[in-house]
Design an enzyme around this catalytic site. Sequence first.
Site: not given
Ligand SMILES: [Zn+2]
Ligand SMILES: [Zn+2]
Length: 338
Positions: A23, A47, A50, A110, A150, A158, A161, A163, A165, A277, A292, A294
Amino acid sequence: MYTAPHRRLNPLTGQWVLVSPHRTARPWQGQVEDTVPEHRPRYDPACYLCPGNDRAGGAHTPDYPGTYVFDNDFAALKPDTPPDRVDEEGLLVAESERGICRVVCFSPRHDLTLGQMQAIDIRRVVDTWTDQYTELGALDWVNHVLIFENRGAMMGASNPHPHGQIWANQRLPTEAAQELRRQQLHTARKGCLLCDYLEAELKDGTRIVCQNDNFVVLVPFWAVWPFETLVLPRRHSGAFPDLTGAERDGLADILGRLTRKYDNLFAVTFPYSMGFHQRPTSGAEHPEWHLHGHFYPPLLRSATVRKFMVGYELLAQPQRDITPESAAQRLRDLPEGP
Ligand SMILES: [Zn+2]
Ligand SMILES: [Zn+2]
Ligand SMILES: [Zn+2]
């Protein structure tokens, strides 16, 4: 058989992905995202990540020189949630969940990304992740620590900068529970699932993206996202604290190289969700767990055309057009420079 429609098994989760290599030639009339040209300053007074700036609720981000970790001001989980449980006929089932959510600033700058940072500074991030995993995992009620990032508005980040989590919680999340079970099953029959898998991939070679003495990056055989990758330590290790100093340097090196390849793919700061993970922190040894990382990037064929998980994928199973082998070759051939 890989030129005809087929499905591939993800041995880590037991889920299948449908691959439709024929495809790739179909015309594309999908969504095009707006690209905002990036001109980010080294310091942004607006920010909250910062150094020296105020955060929500009266908190203050100090003048930090390297990495900086704090409890998320809008945490999804709280450490003091009291135990509670509902079970009505096995149909309405709910459990209270305790947790700690933290933010990790990778750099006071930043305007940087992981791929634009020096290896020595990425190593500092790896050390911070290691300390956090150790500290949070040592709490007797914390059984799982997820370290993730992310990146990019497309992935819901969001703030630009640099970063990530950390979410530490009481019970194993769904993904970790599935991977734990599958790794335990494989270990009971043969040996470590990911040690065996890495050996097979190194022998085959077609899905390898880049490697160094300690780490290998590959597009997994069962990849769902177009340019999804898996980051694997060569030596069997279950979590960051198991890594030697040289291995942590190797991880910093490979993360820089991989993210620069991604940025060079469509000449854009490549959006992704990535995470590591590691073995559960329940106190059990978990010898079957192989550490590992991802990377799940949404982009498909340009800086603006992304893959969506809708329709058949939402209702049946994930599906992809370009093969993991061709994605790996494209990533392999890309330069790793800035
Ligand atoms: Zn995994
Ligand atoms: Zn910043
Ligand atoms: Zn292993």
